[in-house]
Write an enzyme that holds these catalytic residues in place. Structure first.
Site, short mmCIF file in Angstrom:
data_model
loop_
_atom_site.label_atom_id
_atom_site.label_comp_id
_atom_site.label_asym_id
_atom_site.label_seq_id
_atom_site.Cartn_x
_atom_site.Cartn_y
_atom_site.Cartn_z
N GLU A 85 12.58 3.74 30.01
CA GLU A 85 13.82 3.57 29.22
C GLU A 85 14.47 4.89 28.80
O GLU A 85 14.76 5.08 27.62
CB GLU A 85 13.53 2.68 28.01
CG GLU A 85 13.01 1.31 28.42
CD GLU A 85 12.56 0.44 27.24
OE1 GLU A 85 12.77 0.84 26.08
OE2 GLU A 85 12.00 -0.64 27.50
N GLU A 95 8.73 -6.78 33.95
CA GLU A 95 8.60 -7.42 32.63
C GLU A 95 9.42 -8.70 32.59
O GLU A 95 10.16 -8.97 31.65
CB GLU A 95 9.08 -6.45 31.52
CG GLU A 95 8.35 -5.13 31.53
CD GLU A 95 8.75 -4.18 30.41
OE1 GLU A 95 9.42 -4.61 29.45
OE2 GLU A 95 8.37 -2.99 30.49
O1 G3I Z 1 0.27 -2.75 15.60
C1 G3I Z 1 0.88 -3.53 14.58
C2 G3I Z 1 -0.19 -4.23 13.78
O2 G3I Z 1 -1.00 -3.27 13.14
C3 G3I Z 1 0.49 -5.16 12.77
O3 G3I Z 1 -0.49 -5.90 12.12
C4 G3I Z 1 1.45 -6.10 13.49
C5 G3I Z 1 2.20 -7.00 12.50
O4 G3I Z 1 3.40 -7.45 13.06
O5 G3I Z 1 2.39 -5.35 14.19
C6 G3I Z 1 1.80 -4.56 15.20
O6 G3I Z 1 2.78 -3.89 15.94
C7 G3I Z 1 3.57 -4.68 16.81
C8 G3I Z 1 3.31 -4.21 18.23
O7 G3I Z 1 4.19 -4.88 19.10
C9 G3I Z 1 1.88 -4.44 18.68
O8 G3I Z 1 1.53 -5.77 18.63
C10 G3I Z 1 5.02 -4.50 16.43
O9 G3I Z 1 5.27 -5.08 15.16
C11 G3I Z 1 5.93 -5.12 17.46
O10 G3I Z 1 7.27 -4.77 17.19
C12 G3I Z 1 5.56 -4.61 18.84
O11 G3I Z 1 6.43 -5.21 19.75
C13 G3I Z 1 6.28 -4.81 21.12
C14 G3I Z 1 7.49 -4.02 21.57
O12 G3I Z 1 7.38 -3.73 22.94
C15 G3I Z 1 7.64 -2.73 20.81
O13 G3I Z 1 8.77 -2.07 21.19
C16 G3I Z 1 6.14 -6.08 21.94
O14 G3I Z 1 4.92 -6.72 21.61
C17 G3I Z 1 6.19 -5.75 23.43
O15 G3I Z 1 6.28 -6.93 24.15
C18 G3I Z 1 7.40 -4.89 23.73
O16 G3I Z 1 7.38 -4.56 25.09
C19 G3I Z 1 8.49 -3.78 25.56
C20 G3I Z 1 7.97 -2.91 26.70
O17 G3I Z 1 6.87 -2.15 26.28
C21 G3I Z 1 9.07 -2.01 27.24
N1 G3I Z 1 10.24 -2.79 27.62
C22 G3I Z 1 10.74 -3.68 26.61
C23 G3I Z 1 9.65 -4.62 26.11
C24 G3I Z 1 10.19 -5.59 25.10
O18 G3I Z 1 10.64 -4.94 23.96
#
Ligand code: G3I
Length: 372
Positions: free
Chosen positions: A156, A261
């Protein structure tokens, strides 16, 4: 009459056995077997899935998919939380899982502006950034040399208009960070496939930006093997024409094309409503979460038709496509339940929350079954 009566239980038994064998046949069919020889069929794995916390989910993963990507645990903030500390506990489990199940293992991701450890976002000068990139890429790629089959080296880096995103990397190093990243990765593992990965790169403007980016890496001596089209798509867009144009355009650069994805949202998009303040205005709004219990059959069919049309194009260009990876195993785990509005119920994948194959699964499978 007696003779007929004697036959009835036999006929019944035959029908029962043949129904069962049909069931077994369709139950044993899988995405990965159906598309064997065409492209890998992958899924993103959550931390729980890597740790095999749910046996039923695990069985489904192993049955249907032959490629894996870590949804989160390989990102910088998890794997390199402090300047002098790496944490490979989860990434080791991820790689071991892939090896044990003979799966294609994809690394996601080395250089990305998001999900950075806080110390990384604070890097202000080029010397420190160069040192970070060298250490980060070399350490991680060398550790999994020969085990991880391909890497998203940069994720990205582009804005939607095709210009370069003003990230901490661009701000400190200028655009040379792109080629540097690819050179470092190639040096650490000369045989692994190196990808640039992004969303919306089937849209014409951003596609032009991605093509420029790839050409620039190549012109400056970087090794880049593939393009990752993320495929966070909608029922209506991008058009099939733009998807096909993109496959052809990227492949013409000598790149492998991967869909990395894939998921398709069926929910209304807050950005379609002008001036929307996404989260605050719509969290809890019934209008923006129209199917909280179940997806109406008409939309289920639309989703199935859209997936079938997309996979038809993938099959048409299977010689150019290396892998198609879904962003998650089943609807219940999808990030799209919480983005761009928290707490909605979305239906973007091929398996429902109960792990049952949806109409979309059947429509994708039938594309091949009809040809057998
Ligand atoms: O690690 C914390 C954890 O400690 C906490 O308890 C929990 C509570 O919500 O949050 C956890 O972090 C989350 C993280 O995923 C790990 O699970 C974040 O809130 C959450 O925002 C994060 O979202 C991820 C996102 O990337 C972050 O930008 C999604 O799961 C994941 O599917 C998404 O994947 C991205 C690709 O890597 C790149 N392309 C876009 C795609 C969708 O956004």
């Amino acid at each position: 009459m007696k003779l007929i009566n004697n036959y009835i239980p036999l006929v019944f038994l035959f029908v029962l056995v043949s129904c069962n064998s049909q069931n077994t046949k369709s139950n044993s069919a899988s995405l990965k077997d159906n598309f064997k020889g065409d492209f890998y069929i992958g899924t993103a794995l959550s931390a729980d899935q890597i740790e095999q916390k749910d046996a039923k989910v695990d069985e489904l993963i192993r049955k249907e998919f032959n490629a894996i990507t870590a949804e989160n645990i390989m990102k910088s903030m998890f794997v390199h939380p402090l300047k002098n500390k790496y944490d490979f506990a989860m990434t080791d489990k991820f790689v071991a899982y892939g090896e044990k199940n003979k799966m294609f293992i994809h690394g996601h991701t080395l250089i990305w502006h998001s999900q950075l450890a806080p110390w990384m976002s604070e890097i202000k000068d080029s010397i420190e950034m160069k040192a970070f990139m060298k250490d980060h890429i070399t350490t991680i790629v060398s550790k999994y040399k020969g085990k991880i089959n391909s890497w998203d080296v940069v994720n990205e880096a582009l804005n939607d208009d095709g210009t370069l995103r003003k990230s901490v990397f661009l701000n400190t190093l200028g655009k040379s960070y792109l080629v540097d990243a690819f050179k470092l990765a190639a040096k650490a593992d000369p045989k692994v496939d190196l990808y640039y990965n992004d969303y919306n790169i089937c849209e014409p403007k951003k596609r032009e930006g991605a093509i420029e980016l790839v050409k620039n890496i190549k012109a400056n001596g970087g090794k880049i093997d593939g393009i990752g089209i993320q495929g966070h798509w909608r029922l209506e867009s991008p058009s099939l024409e733009e998807i096909e144009k993109s496959i052809l355009a990227y492949s013409a650069l000598g790149l492998k094309v991967a869909f990395t994805e894939l998921d398709i949202t069926v929910l209304p998009n807050p950005w379609d409503l002008k001036g929307a303040d996404v989260n605050q205005k719509f969290e809890g709004s019934a209008k923006m979460n129209p199917y909280p219990k179940t997806l109406p059959d008409s939309i289920q069919t639309k989703l199935a038709d859209r997936y079938a049309a997309i996979f038809k194009i993938f099959l048409k260009h299977k010689d150019k496509i290396s892998r198609v990876t879904f962003w998650g195993v089943h609807d219940g785990q999808s990030w799209l339940n919480d983005w761009p509005i928290k707490g909605r119920t979305n239906y973007p994948l091929l398996f429902d929350t109960k792990l049952k194959p949806k109409k979309a699964y059947i429509s994708v499978m039938q594309l091949k079954e009809n040809k057998k």
